[in-house]
Design a protein around this motif. Structure first.
Motif, PDB file in Angstrom:
ATOM      1  N   LEU A   1       0.833  -1.214   0.000  1.00  0.00           N
ATOM      2  CA  LEU A   1       0.000   0.000   0.000  1.00  0.00           C
ATOM      3  C   LEU A   1       0.866   1.261   0.000  1.00  0.00           C
ATOM      4  N   GLU A   2       1.928   1.257   0.791  1.00  0.00           N
ATOM      5  CA  GLU A   2       2.831   2.422   0.820  1.00  0.00           C
ATOM      6  C   GLU A   2       3.479   2.628  -0.550  1.00  0.00           C
ATOM      7  N   GLU A   3       3.907   1.535  -1.167  1.00  0.00           N
ATOM      8  CA  GLU A   3       4.514   1.621  -2.493  1.00  0.00           C
ATOM      9  C   GLU A   3       3.483   2.113  -3.516  1.00  0.00           C
ATOM     10  N   ASP A   4       2.260   1.579  -3.440  1.00  0.00           N
ATOM     11  CA  ASP A   4       1.193   2.039  -4.339  1.00  0.00           C
ATOM     12  C   ASP A   4       0.893   3.521  -4.113  1.00  0.00           C
ATOM     13  N   LYS A   5       0.921   3.923  -2.843  1.00  0.00           N
ATOM     14  CA  LYS A   5       0.673   5.325  -2.510  1.00  0.00           C
ATOM     15  C   LYS A   5       1.767   6.214  -3.107  1.00  0.00           C
ATOM     16  N   ARG A   6       3.043   5.791  -2.997  1.00  0.00           N
ATOM     17  CA  ARG A   6       4.149   6.562  -3.579  1.00  0.00           C
ATOM     18  C   ARG A   6       4.009   6.651  -5.107  1.00  0.00           C
TER      19      ARG A   6
ATOM     20  N   TRP B   1       3.447   9.997  -7.228  1.00  0.00           N
ATOM     21  CA  TRP B   1       4.343  10.330  -8.338  1.00  0.00           C
ATOM     22  C   TRP B   1       3.544  10.538  -9.620  1.00  0.00           C
ATOM     23  N   GLU B   2       2.607   9.644  -9.924  1.00  0.00           N
ATOM     24  CA  GLU B   2       1.758   9.776 -11.109  1.00  0.00           C
ATOM     25  C   GLU B   2       0.910  11.046 -11.033  1.00  0.00           C
ATOM     26  N   LYS B   3       0.446  11.364  -9.835  1.00  0.00           N
ATOM     27  CA  LYS B   3      -0.345  12.578  -9.646  1.00  0.00           C
ATOM     28  C   LYS B   3       0.496  13.814  -9.957  1.00  0.00           C
ATOM     29  N   ARG B   4       1.725  13.857  -9.400  1.00  0.00           N
ATOM     30  CA  ARG B   4       2.625  14.995  -9.687  1.00  0.00           C
ATOM     31  C   ARG B   4       2.938  15.078 -11.176  1.00  0.00           C
ATOM     32  N   GLU B   5       3.196  13.932 -11.788  1.00  0.00           N
ATOM     33  CA  GLU B   5       3.498  13.899 -13.219  1.00  0.00           C
ATOM     34  C   GLU B   5       2.294  14.384 -14.031  1.00  0.00           C
ATOM     35  N   PHE B   6       1.101  13.955 -13.635  1.00  0.00           N
ATOM     36  CA  PHE B   6      -0.109  14.380 -14.332  1.00  0.00           C
ATOM     37  C   PHE B   6      -0.281  15.897 -14.234  1.00  0.00           C
ATOM     38  N   TYR B   7      -0.141  16.449 -13.024  1.00  0.00           N
ATOM     39  CA  TYR B   7      -0.301  17.896 -12.862  1.00  0.00           C
ATOM     40  C   TYR B   7       0.793  18.669 -13.599  1.00  0.00           C
ATOM     41  N   TYR B   8       1.999  18.118 -13.637  1.00  0.00           N
ATOM     42  CA  TYR B   8       3.080  18.760 -14.389  1.00  0.00           C
ATOM     43  C   TYR B   8       2.754  18.779 -15.890  1.00  0.00           C
ATOM     44  N   ARG B   9       2.314  17.629 -16.411  1.00  0.00           N
ATOM     45  CA  ARG B   9       1.943  17.565 -17.828  1.00  0.00           C
ATOM     46  C   ARG B   9       0.770  18.493 -18.128  1.00  0.00           C
ATOM     47  N   LYS B  10      -0.190  18.521 -17.215  1.00  0.00           N
ATOM     48  CA  LYS B  10      -1.342  19.399 -17.392  1.00  0.00           C
ATOM     49  C   LYS B  10      -0.891  20.852 -17.441  1.00  0.00           C
ATOM     50  N   LYS B  11      -0.024  21.241 -16.539  1.00  0.00           N
ATOM     51  CA  LYS B  11       0.495  22.607 -16.504  1.00  0.00           C
ATOM     52  C   LYS B  11       1.251  22.937 -17.789  1.00  0.00           C
ATOM     53  N   MET B  12       2.065  21.989 -18.257  1.00  0.00           N
ATOM     54  CA  MET B  12       2.820  22.207 -19.490  1.00  0.00           C
ATOM     55  C   MET B  12       1.877  22.339 -20.689  1.00  0.00           C
ATOM     56  N   GLU B  13       0.842  21.529 -20.732  1.00  0.00           N
ATOM     57  CA  GLU B  13      -0.142  21.613 -21.811  1.00  0.00           C
ATOM     58  C   GLU B  13      -0.880  22.949 -21.772  1.00  0.00           C
ATOM     59  N   GLU B  14      -1.217  23.396 -20.563  1.00  0.00           N
ATOM     60  CA  GLU B  14      -1.888  24.692 -20.440  1.00  0.00           C
ATOM     61  C   GLU B  14      -0.985  25.813 -20.928  1.00  0.00           C
ATOM     62  N   ARG B  15       0.302  25.760 -20.585  1.00  0.00           N
ATOM     63  CA  ARG B  15       1.264  26.765 -21.062  1.00  0.00           C
ATOM     64  C   ARG B  15       1.382  26.721 -22.583  1.00  0.00           C
ATOM     65  N   ARG B  16       1.498  25.504 -23.117  1.00  0.00           N
ATOM     66  CA  ARG B  16       1.616  25.354 -24.567  1.00  0.00           C
ATOM     67  C   ARG B  16       0.368  25.908 -25.254  1.00  0.00           C
ATOM     68  N   PHE B  17      -0.798  25.592 -24.689  1.00  0.00           N
ATOM     69  CA  PHE B  17      -2.052  26.083 -25.258  1.00  0.00           C
ATOM     70  C   PHE B  17      -2.113  27.610 -25.200  1.00  0.00           C
ATOM     71  N   GLU B  18      -1.713  28.190 -24.061  1.00  0.00           N
ATOM     72  CA  GLU B  18      -1.699  29.652 -23.943  1.00  0.00           C
ATOM     73  C   GLU B  18      -0.756  30.276 -24.964  1.00  0.00           C
ATOM     74  N   GLU B  19       0.412  29.673 -25.159  1.00  0.00           N
ATOM     75  CA  GLU B  19       1.379  30.189 -26.127  1.00  0.00           C
ATOM     76  C   GLU B  19       0.830  30.081 -27.549  1.00  0.00           C
ATOM     77  N   GLU B  20       0.227  28.950 -27.852  1.00  0.00           N
ATOM     78  CA  GLU B  20      -0.371  28.786 -29.178  1.00  0.00           C
ATOM     79  C   GLU B  20      -1.503  29.781 -29.386  1.00  0.00           C
ATOM     80  N   THR B  21      -2.287  30.016 -28.366  1.00  0.00           N
ATOM     81  CA  THR B  21      -3.378  30.993 -28.458  1.00  0.00           C
ATOM     82  C   THR B  21      -2.818  32.387 -28.688  1.00  0.00           C
ATOM     83  N   ARG B  22      -1.768  32.727 -27.951  1.00  0.00           N
ATOM     84  CA  ARG B  22      -1.134  34.045 -28.113  1.00  0.00           C
ATOM     85  C   ARG B  22      -0.579  34.204 -29.534  1.00  0.00           C
TER      86      ARG B  22
END
Length: 163
Positions: free
Chosen positions: A32-37, A41-62
């Motif tokens: 369970l501890e390993e699954d939690k880690r 990690w997947e959660k942080r990676e997901f939010y990082y990718r989401k943030k990068m996609e939002e930045r890319r989208f904002e740049e493309e929009t600009r």
């Protein structure tokens, strides 16, 4: 067997079963501890990718907005140029229709006006070709006398540039 040995044997089995359950619980906790880690990690990676996609989208929009503004301004310029060309074309048609019924004799000095602003041999040749296209006798605006004067003036200017 006697009873005390059976009791001891049962206690040993219970202790072994209890230890086995504790080992299983510990393994489950570790898993369970390993699954939690992994999940964190997947959660942080997901939010990082989401943030990068939002930045890319904002740049493309600009960039899209910038391109759109450029296109709009160029379209407005083209519309103005088209309007200016249409007005110039109309003016030229009116001039042509006014001078259509008669020909104006051109003097030798006036033939030099055809080559005004020419300051090198390449520009001279270019202007000469343009004039030939316009004033060739086979064209609607063509005139033999004017073409002869253009040819004489071209020869004189060509000799001046080559000398």
């Amino acid at each position: 067997m006697n009873q005390p040995e059976e009791i001891i044997s049962e206690r040993i089995q219970e202790e072994a079963a209890k230890e086995a359950r504790e080992n299983i619980l510990e393994e489950e906790r570790q898993k369970l501890e390993e699954d939690k880690r992994k999940f964190e990690w997947e959660k942080r990676e997901f939010y990082y990718r989401k943030k990068m996609e939002e930045r890319r989208f904002e740049e493309e929009t600009r960039l899209f907005q910038m391109k759109w503004k450029i296109l709009e301004s160029e379209l407005q310029k083209l519309a103005r140029e088209k309007q200016d060309i249409a007005m110039e074309k109309e003016r030229c048609h009116q001039e042509f229709n006014q001078h259509k019924s008669y020909t104006v004799p051109i003097k030798d000095g006036e033939a030099e006006l055809f080559f005004s602003g020419v300051n090198n041999e390449l520009a001279l040749k270019k202007r000469y070709k343009e004039l030939i296209k316009i004033y060739h006798p086979d064209n609607l605006a063509g005139d033999t006398v004017t073409l002869q004067m253009i040819n004489r003036t071209y020869d004189i200017l060509k000799k001046q540039f080559t000398a």
